[in-house]
Design a protein around this motif. Sequence first.
Motif, mmCIF file in Angstrom:
data_model
loop_
_atom_site.group_PDB
_atom_site.id
_atom_site.type_symbol
_atom_site.label_atom_id
_atom_site.label_comp_id
_atom_site.label_asym_id
_atom_site.label_seq_id
_atom_site.Cartn_x
_atom_site.Cartn_y
_atom_site.Cartn_z
ATOM 1 N N LYS A 106 -4.066 -22.222 -14.689
ATOM 2 C CA LYS A 106 -3.294 -22.108 -13.447
ATOM 3 C C LYS A 106 -3.837 -21.005 -12.535
ATOM 4 C CE LYS A 106 0.925 -23.765 -15.654
ATOM 5 N NZ LYS A 106 2.289 -23.411 -16.063
ATOM 6 N N LYS A 107 -4.474 -20.011 -13.138
ATOM 7 C CA LYS A 107 -4.988 -18.882 -12.350
ATOM 8 C C LYS A 107 -6.153 -19.291 -11.444
ATOM 9 C CE LYS A 107 -3.002 -14.812 -13.575
ATOM 10 N NZ LYS A 107 -3.348 -13.417 -13.650
ATOM 11 N N ILE A 144 -5.208 -18.732 -7.954
ATOM 12 C CA ILE A 144 -4.631 -17.410 -7.675
ATOM 13 C C ILE A 144 -4.691 -17.048 -6.194
ATOM 14 C CG2 ILE A 144 -6.715 -16.055 -8.171
ATOM 15 C CD1 ILE A 144 -3.084 -15.135 -9.147
ATOM 16 N N GLU A 152 -0.106 -9.617 -8.109
ATOM 17 C CA GLU A 152 -0.462 -10.490 -9.226
ATOM 18 C C GLU A 152 0.421 -10.280 -10.451
ATOM 19 O OE1 GLU A 152 -4.428 -12.072 -11.600
ATOM 20 O OE2 GLU A 152 -4.663 -10.766 -9.852
ATOM 21 N N SER A 153 0.861 -9.053 -10.706
ATOM 22 C CA SER A 153 1.732 -8.818 -11.864
ATOM 23 C C SER A 153 3.065 -9.554 -11.718
ATOM 24 C CB SER A 153 1.966 -7.320 -12.081
ATOM 25 O OG SER A 153 2.669 -6.753 -10.982
ATOM 26 N N VAL A 212 3.361 -12.502 -10.055
ATOM 27 C CA VAL A 212 2.987 -13.905 -10.300
ATOM 28 C C VAL A 212 2.928 -14.154 -11.803
ATOM 29 C CG1 VAL A 212 1.150 -15.626 -10.037
ATOM 30 C CG2 VAL A 212 1.737 -14.132 -8.119
ATOM 31 N N ASP A 213 2.365 -13.191 -12.536
ATOM 32 C CA ASP A 213 2.233 -13.341 -13.990
ATOM 33 C C ASP A 213 3.581 -13.508 -14.686
ATOM 34 O OD1 ASP A 213 -0.531 -13.184 -13.836
ATOM 35 O OD2 ASP A 213 -0.584 -11.032 -14.300
ATOM 36 N N ARG A 214 4.648 -12.989 -14.092
ATOM 37 C CA ARG A 214 5.987 -13.081 -14.702
ATOM 38 C C ARG A 214 6.464 -14.533 -14.849
ATOM 39 N NH1 ARG A 214 10.097 -8.684 -12.042
ATOM 40 N NH2 ARG A 214 9.042 -6.791 -12.706
ATOM 41 N N TYR A 215 6.041 -15.399 -13.944
ATOM 42 C CA TYR A 215 6.559 -16.776 -13.969
ATOM 43 C C TYR A 215 5.490 -17.850 -14.111
ATOM 44 C CZ TYR A 215 5.379 -16.323 -8.989
ATOM 45 O OH TYR A 215 4.738 -16.089 -7.810
ATOM 46 N N LEU A 216 4.232 -17.504 -13.941
ATOM 47 C CA LEU A 216 3.194 -18.534 -13.863
ATOM 48 C C LEU A 216 3.101 -19.386 -15.120
ATOM 49 C CD1 LEU A 216 1.081 -19.835 -12.087
ATOM 50 C CD2 LEU A 216 -0.576 -18.167 -12.947
ATOM 51 N N GLU A 217 3.040 -18.767 -16.282
ATOM 52 C CA GLU A 217 2.864 -19.559 -17.503
ATOM 53 C C GLU A 217 4.126 -20.297 -17.915
ATOM 54 O OE1 GLU A 217 0.044 -20.589 -18.807
ATOM 55 O OE2 GLU A 217 -0.825 -19.456 -17.168
#
Length: 147
Positions: A10-11, A14, A24-25, A27-32
């Motif tokens: 998914k990245k 980005i 970005e941190s 985005v990382d909270r919900y991306l996966e």
Amino acid sequence: MKIREVNENKKQFISLLLLADEQESMVDRYLEKGTMYVLEDNDVKAECVVTAEGNGILEIKNIAVDPKYHGMGYGKMLIDFLANKYAKEYSILQVGTGDSPLTIPFYEKCGFVRSHKIPNFFTDNYNNPIYEGGVQLIDMIYLQRRL
């Protein structure tokens, strides 16, 4: 035109993700944990990430359209796709955004109404001030659309 789900890497999107959420941190909270879709019209024009929030609520965590294609209806197409795809599973489509003159009117045109807000969300959770349309984003404004 095609909208497809992205399950791996998914990245790779980005740069689009960071248009809608510039840290970005965050985005990382919900991306996966989220489900990602990309809208392709020859190439990728837009993306979105949604998460199940419980109580029949599906939340748009990130939605972005490549700036070269703003105003061409791609964002609305993604929202309508989500509303149609998830209408049987969820009762509400929700989005949280800054109180921006650029984003609030877009969501209202797509059938969303203001629901509630989280005071100081952007100042408490982001390392740097975020400005959109000349306005500093401070509170998270939630809008909802019935499915």
